[in-house]
Design a protein around this motif. Structure first.
Motif, PDB file in Angstrom:
ATOM      1  N   ASN A  44      64.589  49.921  30.956  1.00  0.00           N
ATOM      2  CA  ASN A  44      64.904  49.062  32.102  1.00  0.00           C
ATOM      3  C   ASN A  44      65.981  48.066  31.691  1.00  0.00           C
ATOM      4  OD1 ASN A  44      62.927  50.375  33.582  1.00  0.00           O
ATOM      5  ND2 ASN A  44      61.341  48.915  32.940  1.00  0.00           N
ATOM      6  N   LYS A 125      62.669  60.304  28.727  1.00  0.00           N
ATOM      7  CA  LYS A 125      61.901  59.777  29.849  1.00  0.00           C
ATOM      8  C   LYS A 125      60.938  60.802  30.445  1.00  0.00           C
ATOM      9  CE  LYS A 125      62.535  57.192  34.076  1.00  0.00           C
ATOM     10  NZ  LYS A 125      63.465  56.359  34.839  1.00  0.00           N
ATOM     11  N   GLU A 127      58.555  60.971  33.879  1.00  0.00           N
ATOM     12  CA  GLU A 127      58.424  60.265  35.156  1.00  0.00           C
ATOM     13  C   GLU A 127      56.959  60.023  35.526  1.00  0.00           C
ATOM     14  OE1 GLU A 127      60.949  58.603  38.009  1.00  0.00           O
ATOM     15  OE2 GLU A 127      61.698  60.208  36.716  1.00  0.00           O
ATOM     16  N   TYR A 150      51.687  62.439  36.195  1.00  0.00           N
ATOM     17  CA  TYR A 150      52.906  62.789  35.467  1.00  0.00           C
ATOM     18  C   TYR A 150      52.711  64.153  34.833  1.00  0.00           C
ATOM     19  CZ  TYR A 150      50.497  61.668  31.095  1.00  0.00           C
ATOM     20  OH  TYR A 150      49.616  61.663  30.044  1.00  0.00           O
ATOM     21  N   GLU A 207      51.419  50.298  33.907  1.00  0.00           N
ATOM     22  CA  GLU A 207      52.681  50.609  33.247  1.00  0.00           C
ATOM     23  C   GLU A 207      52.449  51.766  32.275  1.00  0.00           C
ATOM     24  OE1 GLU A 207      54.179  47.724  30.457  1.00  0.00           O
ATOM     25  OE2 GLU A 207      56.101  48.748  30.260  1.00  0.00           O
ATOM     26  N   SER A 256      59.643  52.627  29.966  1.00  0.00           N
ATOM     27  CA  SER A 256      58.672  51.891  30.761  1.00  0.00           C
ATOM     28  C   SER A 256      58.776  52.317  32.210  1.00  0.00           C
ATOM     29  CB  SER A 256      58.939  50.388  30.640  1.00  0.00           C
ATOM     30  OG  SER A 256      58.155  49.690  31.572  1.00  0.00           O
ATOM     31  N   HIS A 257      57.639  52.628  32.804  1.00  0.00           N
ATOM     32  CA  HIS A 257      57.622  53.032  34.201  1.00  0.00           C
ATOM     33  C   HIS A 257      56.335  52.511  34.810  1.00  0.00           C
ATOM     34  CE1 HIS A 257      59.340  56.392  36.928  1.00  0.00           C
ATOM     35  NE2 HIS A 257      59.020  55.321  37.590  1.00  0.00           N
ATOM     36  N   LYS A 259      53.753  51.561  38.224  1.00  0.00           N
ATOM     37  CA  LYS A 259      53.391  51.799  39.629  1.00  0.00           C
ATOM     38  C   LYS A 259      52.261  50.834  39.973  1.00  0.00           C
ATOM     39  CE  LYS A 259      55.772  55.587  40.737  1.00  0.00           C
ATOM     40  NZ  LYS A 259      56.719  55.630  41.836  1.00  0.00           N
TER      41      LYS A 259
END
Lengths: 264, 771
Positions: A44, A125, A127, A150, A207, A256-257, A259
């Protein structure tokens, strides 16, 4: 599966209707104070921060002195390099640096005549497409659990570190998965369980961090210790850090992802 | 080349043994079987003594068989056994004869007579660190949850420590819990605990006799470093049918036995089931929780003719634990033994055994219609041949061999979603060859010496990785059935006893033991999921050398017995896991292991009162056990987790009157070696503890007092019954099960230690019956 130990711990606790807890006074040794590094760089946009504090003896108050006189630099294997500037409370920040997947980052710290170095590679990455909410029963107790959606890549060696924040406060749990099992498959493992209560109306932020092996080992070791403590769980050890020079903590370059979901 | 040399050594020693025989004079042999008069059950370890000569004698073997050489003419043999009336039988010897003997149970009227056979047996035998438990003795001790238990009883002896409340297994002379060879009718039992150690797999109804040997075992035993616990099942009543059992609050048992062919063949079948989870159903939180165990013992024997007999015995046990539909786990042992006894000549006894043993554990997790299974498994096929040759009064020789085929399936995952990991079962072949002699040149000196040679071969198909300090440096791929590396161990065994005077004796011993199987556990208490592995290219046979010396003295006409033993044990190729190891999901668990050495030493004291209304013992052990492993604790010596400095047990049984008996038990021990935090820091908003040297700290001391009372009802015809009341931890000591650390709830800047205790006090009541 690090929870297997704690499941057996639960078994024992069922056997012992009469089991009881009390606070005891122990004569603990005092470790010397060490530098603690909390350094994160993600895919990010920055700024990224490095926080330097000191450890304290166990019996002291949990007030950790911050370190403000260090020279902190982060560089990558493509020639990016930046000296971080000190802000406050032991936090040093970047201005320009951008975390990019696949790159290896080097952290250098100079403080009080000592140098500390760490390397971490940001993985490719993966998702996080969503969170599925479900209810599972644990020994008669119903619990809301989260299924992060994922698909693990076909190549072996993907590690995931999940950080759960509920109503703005970070939960003190460690959820570390790798693809030793379920490699290349869509995820079917839940985050949460008997010790995580998610109630109706809770704002949940999950996360998913894609981490390298060293970072995984660090947090996995911590997750192993979470079960029982002396006498019941894994023999406690200090987690293996990627920082050389005798500091505690970890330097994590990770994907880092996040929701979020509201528990209905 | 090394192997050749070792084989040569074995032969040399074999020849020396055989040459001893040629000195024997020609004499006649009296041989036979010693049995209980009432039940026909054979008596193990009964002593048979030639009266009027030098008082040289022998003892019956594990099938009740004896053979003794006597000169021509009028002779008398004295037969004696714990709790039985001694018997003197005259013979007119002109040729070798067979004499089966039936002995009378001591009738218990005024007092419980727990009198030793020859009351000074402890002074005459060379065996060291050996205790035989008679079930009569065990029966009078205080019980936990209303069940008498062999495994619980042996932990009250010096040098043997229970792993603690809520933990599997026991530790002998500083050894780990996997270093005990636990045999049930010769079949290895890989996990001897039920309900995480609160019960053992040995249902006392089905057990006849148990012997524990603390490291100095004779050469016919082998395969584990620290001890042998040899448990033998009852054979069943050859005279009459009989039913016995017990009804308790937590578990119940039932046993049926009887003749298949009167006086010759018999059977025994015994079952047990716990139902503690019925209480859980009453609680709201655990209404859908399953938690119980059951086990089944069965045995039959058939006499083919005077010289041949066949025994078939089996055990099956399982623990089941489930939380609703989400989580279920079960684990347990299954064993089977087929034996053929043959009296080849009055002097030569043969036993051939085919043995099967299996331990499995399964975990099933269901989430979102997905099944997820974790299994591990160890399976043995075993053939064993033992000969006992009663050469002459001065020498009795044992020799034989054993071959075990191990199939070990490491923790593997499967499930609807799972693509399955490609871990293979691994196989290994363990062979052993042994010879030993018990040499009694006169009635002052006894020398037991022997040699055991073992081998362990890795067999394909699988790929074995080779690691150097946790980093893979190569691998060896074996085809199906292909032999890989073979390890050899040569294990000399020696014990000597010298009788200083009528009432005292001195003992000394040395033994080397090898171990080819290793249990991996990364928890401080044993778990049923702990997995076994065999030797590999990284994991080498564990070796222990134990030296011990001892002194025994009997006081007041053998009413009291004092025993002192001291040992030093050196251990090689010990296995431990690296810091933060993942033993569950690692593709190759060997990448998580480290190897090093260990040492243990200690002093054991035992004071025993053997006869009278008050019987019992005081046992105390002072000991130390440490490990040194590269990669753990900076390569420095550290305390093994089972290290406990002091260990004290006081056991007393008091016969109040013919109906009531009371028993009490006090134990005290230093807390286990553990690692406490020494510092703390903050990372990403969480508090993390910093640890110092491994196992440098101690849990608080453990102590407790158990009490039980037994009331025997008046016998009505054949119907005997008794009621047993017990209190475990009578004064409510909160013994530490775990210590955890947490932030203080009111002041988060403070951290505190929290102790969890298991049982403050647990009452029990059991009704036992027999008819």
């Amino acid at each position: 599966m690090s929870k297997i130990t704690s499941v057996f711990y639960l078994l024992v606790s069922i056997i012992l209707f009469t089991g009881c807890e009390k606070v005891v006074d122990l004569d603990l040794q005092s470790a010397e104070s060490k530098l603690v590094v909390e350094a994160n760089i993600t895919n990010n946009p920055g700024p990224y921060s490095v926080k330097l504090t000191k450890s304290v003896p166990f019996d002291d108050a949990s007030i950790y002195p911050s370190v403000s006189n260090a020279i902190v630099t982060i560089s990558d294997n493509e020639g990016q390099k930046e000296k971080l500037s000190y802000t406050s409370n032991g936090v040093y920040k970047t201005k320009l640096l951008q975390g990019i997947e696949g790159r290896t980052y080097t952290l250098d710290i100079e403080v009080d005549g000592k140098t500390y170095t760490a390397q971490s590679t940001m993985p490719q990455k993966v998702e996080l497409t969503g969170i599925k909410l479900s209810v599972l029963k644990f020994g008669g107790q119903e619990r809301n659990v989260l299924f992060p959606q994922y698909t693990d890549p076909l190549d072996f060696g993907n590690n995931y570190n999940f950080v759960l924040t509920v109503n703005g406060s970070k939960k003190d749990i460690y959820v570390l998965w790798n693809d030793n099992t379920n490699n290349g498959l869509t995820n079917e493992r839940p985050v949460g369980g008997p010790d995580v209560e998610l109630e109706s109306g809770d704002e949940v932020l999950l996360e998913m961090q894609g981490v390298d092996n060293m970072v995984y080992n660090y947090f996995f070791t911590l997750s192993q210790l979470a079960g029982g403590g002396p006498g019941g769980g894994t023999t406690p050890t200090n987690p293996p850090t990627n920082i050389s020079g005798g500091a505690l903590g970890i330097f994590s370059a990770h994907i880092s992802h996040s929701k979020s979901i509201k528990i209905p | 080349m090394d192997v050749k040399k070792q084989i040569k050594q074995i032969f040399t020693i074999g020849f020396i043994l055989l040459s001893l025989l040629s000195f024997a004079q020609e004499k006649f042999t009296i041989s036979g079987i010693v049995k209980d008069k009432k039940t026909g059950e054979t008596l193990i370890g009964a002593s048979v003594l030639l009266v009027d000569s030098e008082n040289i004698g022998t003892t019956t073997n594990e099938y009740g068989f004896y053979s003794i050489q006597v000169p021509k003419g009028s002779q008398k043999l004295m037969y004696s056994y714990v709790g039985y009336n001694s018997l003197i039988k005259p013979f007119e010897i002109e040729k070798s004869i067979v004499s089966d003997v039936e002995m009378d149970d001591v009738i218990v009227l005024q007092e419980v007579v727990i009198s030793a056979e020859r009351e000074d047996d402890n002074l005459t035998k060379a065996e060291m660190g050996t205790q035989s438990l008679n079930m009569k003795e065990v029966a009078k001790l205080p019980v936990i949850f209303g069940e008498k238990d062999v495994l619980k009883t042996i932990t009250l002896l010096p040098g043997i420590k229970s792993a603690g409340e809520g933990a599997n297994g026991f530790s002998v002379r500083g050894g780990a819990t996997d270093q005990n060879l636990i045999l049930l009718d010769e079949a290895p039992v890989y996990n001897a605990s039920h309900l995480l150690g609160f019960f053992s797999t040995f249902n006392s109804d089905a057990i006849k006799d148990a012997t524990v040997i603390k490291g100095n075992s004779p050469a016919n035993y082998g395969g584990r470093l620290s001890s042998v616990l040899d448990v033998k099942m009852k054979e069943g009543n050859t005279k009459d049918y009989s039913v016995s059992g017990g009804l308790g609050a937590i578990s119940s048992r039932l046993m049926v036995e009887g003749p298949l062919q009167k006086d010759n063949s018999s059977f025994m079948i015994s079952g047990r089931r716990s139902y503690a989870d019925l209480f859980l159903k009453l609680t709201e939180d655990f209404s859908d929780t399953k938690l119980y165990f059951y086990d089944l013992n069965a045995k039959a024997n058939y006499k083919i003719n005077e010289k041949n007999r066949i025994y078939l015995s089996g055990y099956f046990g399982r623990d089941i634990f489930g939380l609703g539909d989400t989580f279920g786990t079960d684990w347990g042992n299954a064993t089977g033994t087929l034996r053929w006894n043959s009296i080849l000549s009055p002097k030569l006894f043969s036993n051939t055994s085919f043995i099967y043993s299996n331990y499995t554990n399964n975990i099933n997790i269901t989430a979102e219609n997905n099944d997820f299974n974790i299994n591990s498994d160890i399976k043995d096929w075993n053939i064993k041949q033992d000969f006992s040759f009663f050469a002459n009064p001065k020498n009795s020789i044992k020799f034989g061999f054993q071959a075990i085929h191990h199939t070990i399936t490491p923790t593997t995952f499967s499930g609807t979603q799972e693509n399955g990991d490609d871990k293979n079962s691994r196989t290994g072949l363990e062979n052993a060859l042994y010879i030993s002699n018990s040499f009694k040149p006169n009635n002052k000196f006894t020398l037991d010496y022997g040699l055991r040679g073992t081998s362990y071969s890795i067999i394909g198909a699988d790929t074995y990785n080779i690691y150097e300090k946790g980093i893979k440096t190569g691998s060896v791929a074996l085809d199906k059935g292909e032999f890989g590396k073979t390890y050899f161990t040569i294990e000399p065994r020696l014990t000597a006893n010298y009788r200083l005077s009528e009432t005292q004796s001195l003992k000394a011993g040395y033994a080397r033991n090898g171990q080819h199987l290793h249990l991996l556990s990364n928890s401080t208490a044993g778990n049923p999921t702990d997995q076994w592995i065999g030797n590999s290219y990284n994991t080498k046979p564990e070796i222990a050398d134990q030296f011990s010396i001892g002194y025994s003295k009997n006081l007041s006409q053998n009413r009291y017995e004092i025993g002192i033993e001291s040992y030093y044990k050196n251990m090689q190729n010990q296995v431990d896991y690296k810091d933060g190891a993942d033993l569950q999901t690692s593709p190759d668990v060997e990448s998580q292991l480290l190897y090093g050495k260990g040492r243990a030493y200690g002093l054991e004291l035992l004071l025993k009162k053997k006869t009278g209304n008050l019987t019992g013992w005081i046992s105390y052990t002072l000991s130390k056990t440490e490990r040194k492993i590269e990669g753990i604790n900076n390569g420095e010596w550290y305390n093994a987790k089972q290290d406990r400095t002091h260990d004290l047990s006081v056991v007393g049984v008091y016969q109040l009157n013919p109906r009531w008996s009371l028993s009490g038990l006090f134990v005290f021990n230093t807390g286990n070696a553990v690692t406490y935090p020494t510092g703390k820091y903050n990372l990403n908003g969480s508090t993390i503890y910093q640890y110092g040297a491994r196992n440098a700290d101690r849990l608080p001391n453990t102590h407790r007092f158990d009490l039980s009372a037994n009331y025997d009802f008046k016998k009505r015809g054949r119907y005997e019954s008794s009621l047993n009341f017990g209190i475990y931890n009578a004064y409510g000591r909160e013994n530490p099960y775990t210590i955890t650390f947490r932030e203080n709830e009111t002041d988060p800047t403070k951290t505190e230690a929290v102790q969890t205790a298991l049982f403050k006090w647990v009452p029990s009541i059991t009704y036992n019956f027999k008819f």
